[in-house]
Design a protein around this motif. Structure first.
Motif, PDB file in Angstrom:
ATOM      1  N   ILE A  11       2.840   1.584   1.583  1.00 58.85           N
ATOM      2  CA  ILE A  11       2.375   0.626   0.570  1.00 58.85           C
ATOM      3  C   ILE A  11       2.848  -0.775   0.929  1.00 58.85           C
ATOM      4  N   ILE A  12       4.115  -0.900   1.308  1.00 56.57           N
ATOM      5  CA  ILE A  12       4.644  -2.223   1.672  1.00 56.57           C
ATOM      6  C   ILE A  12       3.902  -2.777   2.877  1.00 56.57           C
ATOM      7  N   ILE A  13       3.656  -1.957   3.889  1.00 56.70           N
ATOM      8  CA  ILE A  13       2.911  -2.409   5.068  1.00 56.70           C
ATOM      9  C   ILE A  13       1.513  -2.877   4.682  1.00 56.70           C
ATOM     10  N   ASN A  14       0.808  -2.074   3.910  1.00 59.77           N
ATOM     11  CA  ASN A  14      -0.576  -2.402   3.564  1.00 59.77           C
ATOM     12  C   ASN A  14      -0.676  -3.653   2.701  1.00 59.77           C
ATOM     13  N   VAL A  15       0.242  -3.855   1.786  1.00 63.27           N
ATOM     14  CA  VAL A  15       0.180  -5.039   0.918  1.00 63.27           C
ATOM     15  C   VAL A  15       0.564  -6.297   1.693  1.00 63.27           C
ATOM     16  N   THR A  16       1.577  -6.211   2.558  1.00 60.00           N
ATOM     17  CA  THR A  16       2.004  -7.406   3.296  1.00 60.00           C
ATOM     18  C   THR A  16       0.996  -7.814   4.363  1.00 60.00           C
ATOM     19  N   ARG A  17       0.111  -6.927   4.746  1.00 57.62           N
ATOM     20  CA  ARG A  17      -0.955  -7.307   5.688  1.00 57.62           C
ATOM     21  C   ARG A  17      -1.818  -8.429   5.119  1.00 57.62           C
ATOM     22  N   PHE A  18      -1.886  -8.514   3.800  1.00 57.51           N
ATOM     23  CA  PHE A  18      -2.689  -9.536   3.145  1.00 57.51           C
ATOM     24  C   PHE A  18      -1.859 -10.745   2.728  1.00 57.51           C
ATOM     25  N   GLY A  19      -0.630 -10.856   3.254  1.00 59.66           N
ATOM     26  CA  GLY A  19       0.178 -12.049   3.047  1.00 59.66           C
ATOM     27  C   GLY A  19       0.951 -12.114   1.747  1.00 59.66           C
ATOM     28  N   LYS A  20       1.153 -10.988   1.080  1.00 55.75           N
ATOM     29  CA  LYS A  20       1.964 -11.004  -0.135  1.00 55.75           C
ATOM     30  C   LYS A  20       2.873  -9.793  -0.151  1.00 55.75           C
ATOM     31  N   ASN A  21       3.891  -9.860  -0.975  1.00 59.57           N
ATOM     32  CA  ASN A  21       4.826  -8.753  -1.125  1.00 59.57           C
ATOM     33  C   ASN A  21       4.451  -7.941  -2.358  1.00 59.57           C
ATOM     34  N   PRO A  22       4.599  -6.613  -2.278  1.00 54.43           N
ATOM     35  CA  PRO A  22       4.316  -5.814  -3.466  1.00 54.43           C
ATOM     36  C   PRO A  22       5.417  -6.014  -4.506  1.00 54.43           C
ATOM     37  N   SER A  23       5.037  -6.149  -5.739  1.00 54.11           N
ATOM     38  CA  SER A  23       6.029  -6.281  -6.809  1.00 54.11           C
ATOM     39  C   SER A  23       6.562  -4.897  -7.161  1.00 54.11           C
ATOM     40  N   LEU A  24       7.667  -4.889  -7.867  1.00 55.67           N
ATOM     41  CA  LEU A  24       8.242  -3.621  -8.294  1.00 55.67           C
ATOM     42  C   LEU A  24       7.281  -2.896  -9.227  1.00 55.67           C
ATOM     43  N   ASP A  25       6.609  -3.627 -10.107  1.00 50.52           N
ATOM     44  CA  ASP A  25       5.623  -3.006 -10.995  1.00 50.52           C
ATOM     45  C   ASP A  25       4.474  -2.385 -10.206  1.00 50.52           C
ATOM     46  N   GLU A  26       4.047  -3.065  -9.167  1.00 50.10           N
ATOM     47  CA  GLU A  26       2.969  -2.541  -8.329  1.00 50.10           C
ATOM     48  C   GLU A  26       3.415  -1.258  -7.618  1.00 50.10           C
TER      49      GLU A  26
END
Length: 70
Positions: A11-26
């Motif tokens: 999840i962290i890899i896939n979200v950061t590919r788009f230039g943002k960090n996943p939030s804890l809620d996400e």
């Protein structure tokens, strides 16, 4: 790395590919687990040297992508 750590890592890899960090809620929504379990999984990934927080860029660095051991 157990299944839950692998899920958090992907999840962290896939979200950061788009230039943002996943939030804890996400992360809670996508994994279905509580904050304590997510924090423990991230700490374990950092101990295993698979994730590192870059304080200058304020983004995750992926140090090593290991294949799961069988």
């Amino acid at each position: 790395m157990n299944d839950f750590e692998r899920k958090v890592y992907r999840i962290i890899i896939n979200v950061t590919r788009f230039g943002k960090n996943p939030s804890l809620d996400e992360l809670k929504r996508k994994t279905g687990n509580d904050e304590r379990a997510i924090r423990e999984a991230v700490k374990n990934l950092m101990r295993q040297r698979m994730l590192k927080w870059d304080t200058h860029k304020k983004m995750w660095n992926f140090l090593e992508i290991k294949k799961p051991s069988t």
